[in-house]
Enzyme design. Structure first.
Site, mmCIF file in Angstrom:
data_model
loop_
_atom_site.group_PDB
_atom_site.id
_atom_site.type_symbol
_atom_site.label_atom_id
_atom_site.label_comp_id
_atom_site.label_asym_id
_atom_site.label_seq_id
_atom_site.Cartn_x
_atom_site.Cartn_y
_atom_site.Cartn_z
ATOM 1 N N PRO A 1 0.837 -1.280 0.062
ATOM 2 C CA PRO A 1 0.117 0.154 -0.047
ATOM 3 C C PRO A 1 0.691 1.185 -0.138
ATOM 4 O O PRO A 1 1.865 1.472 0.708
ATOM 5 C CB PRO A 1 -0.804 -0.182 1.275
ATOM 6 C CG PRO A 1 -0.913 -1.666 1.591
ATOM 7 C CD PRO A 1 0.395 -2.233 1.166
ATOM 8 N N GLU A 2 0.513 2.322 -0.634
ATOM 9 C CA GLU A 2 1.078 3.396 -0.660
ATOM 10 C C GLU A 2 0.211 4.449 -0.012
ATOM 11 O O GLU A 2 -0.708 4.266 0.371
ATOM 12 C CB GLU A 2 1.530 3.796 -2.278
ATOM 13 C CG GLU A 2 2.122 2.762 -3.200
ATOM 14 C CD GLU A 2 2.617 3.256 -4.474
ATOM 15 O OE1 GLU A 2 2.583 4.307 -4.704
ATOM 16 O OE2 GLU A 2 2.641 2.103 -5.160
#
Length: 293
Positions: free
Chosen positions: A2-3
């Protein structure tokens, strides 16, 4: 992994059920995730009230009344799910799906407002730490991070200054958490395309010889903010594991301009190029060789 948009989406889902609530009971169901849990983890949280839910890069930060900060990282497959105690016995598709993966429910927060917040992580690359608020900026996970790309101070001049003299590519520079905090492979590709800048261009070209930001630096900084804000509005991108706290998928992946679209026509109006895939630093880069210069 996840960014920033995915982590910010999770933060916004946790805020209404955690901020101002007290940890009544904390279930720690294993001794470690990526790293061991802090000593007396559950006892240090139980009875404490959450004073705020923040984010730094890809980290979630819960300030608690003891003066410590609960730092949480989703790793590659971590997700939070929120239910209320009154819903626990209610049938439904969401609960049925959750039951099939309950073996990966590693931490459960029972809050004073009735919320039950479960951290699920099949690959166990996530982690949680408790850090004194006064020492947070010196923590090894935090101290080397670059500026927040959605902060008011982030602009073309700041980006150019961080890239001045760098011999690496812009793709590598933007992926460096010391240059910009929170960006990863997906959003770097999208940012570079929106700004019409080649991922192969040297990072140092964002600054003139005198150190002033170039027009590309301003375009990139604007593109960073635009792409991240659009992704957050869409609930992030769900390619494999990311889900919002209510179990829904993000849908920004349907708006990708270049990522994972090799061979497709470039979406830039009047551009006749096709999206190409190359490898930079072991990671796939997607770009248009015609309109990205």
């Amino acid at each position: 992994m996840p960014e920033l948009p995915e982590v910010e989406t999770v933060r916004r889902g946790l805020e209404p059920v955690m901020d101002g609530a007290r940890f009544v009971r904390v279930e720690q169901r294993r001794p470690d995730l990526r790293f061991p849990f802090p000593k007396n983890f559950s006892a240090r949280l139980e009875g404490q009230t959450v004073r705020g839910i923040g984010r730094r890069a890809k980290y979630l930060l819960a300030d608690i009344s003891s003066g410590e900060v609960l730092l949480m990282h989703l790793g590659m497959s971590g997700s939070f799910h929120v239910l209320h105690e009154s819903d626990a016995a209610a049938p439904g598709e969401f609960h049925y799906e959750r039951g099939k993966i309950s073996a990966h429910d590693h931490v459960v927060f029972h809050m004073s407002n009735g919320a039950v917040i479960t951290f699920n992580d099949p690959r166990r690359f996530g982690y949680m730490k408790l850090i004194a608020r006064a020492q947070l900026d010196q923590d090894p996970m935090i101290e080397a991070l670059g500026p927040e790309p959605l902060g008011n101070a982030f602009d073309g001049a700041m980006l150019a200054d961080a890239c001045a003299g760098k011999k690496t590519s812009l793709k590598a520079a933007l992926s460096d958490q010391k240059v910009v905090a929170g960006l990863g492979n997906i959003y770097v590709c999208e940012v570079l395309h929106r700004a019409h800048v080649s991922p192969k261009r040297k990072a140092s070209t964002l600054a003139t010889r005198a150190g002033a930001p170039t027009e590309r630096a301003h375009m990139l900084a604007d593109a960073v903010k635009a792409v991240l804000n659009d992704a957050i509005k869409a609930g992030g991108s769900s390619l494999r594991d990311h889900r919002q706290t209510d179990g829904d998928l993000g849908y920004f992946q349907h708006s990708f301009r270049v990522y994972d679209r090799a061979g497709e026509k470039c979406p830039t109006p009047k551009c006749k190029g096709k999206i190409r895939r190359i490898v930079q630093g072991t990671r796939s880069t997607f770009f248009c060789p015609v309109c990205q210069k």
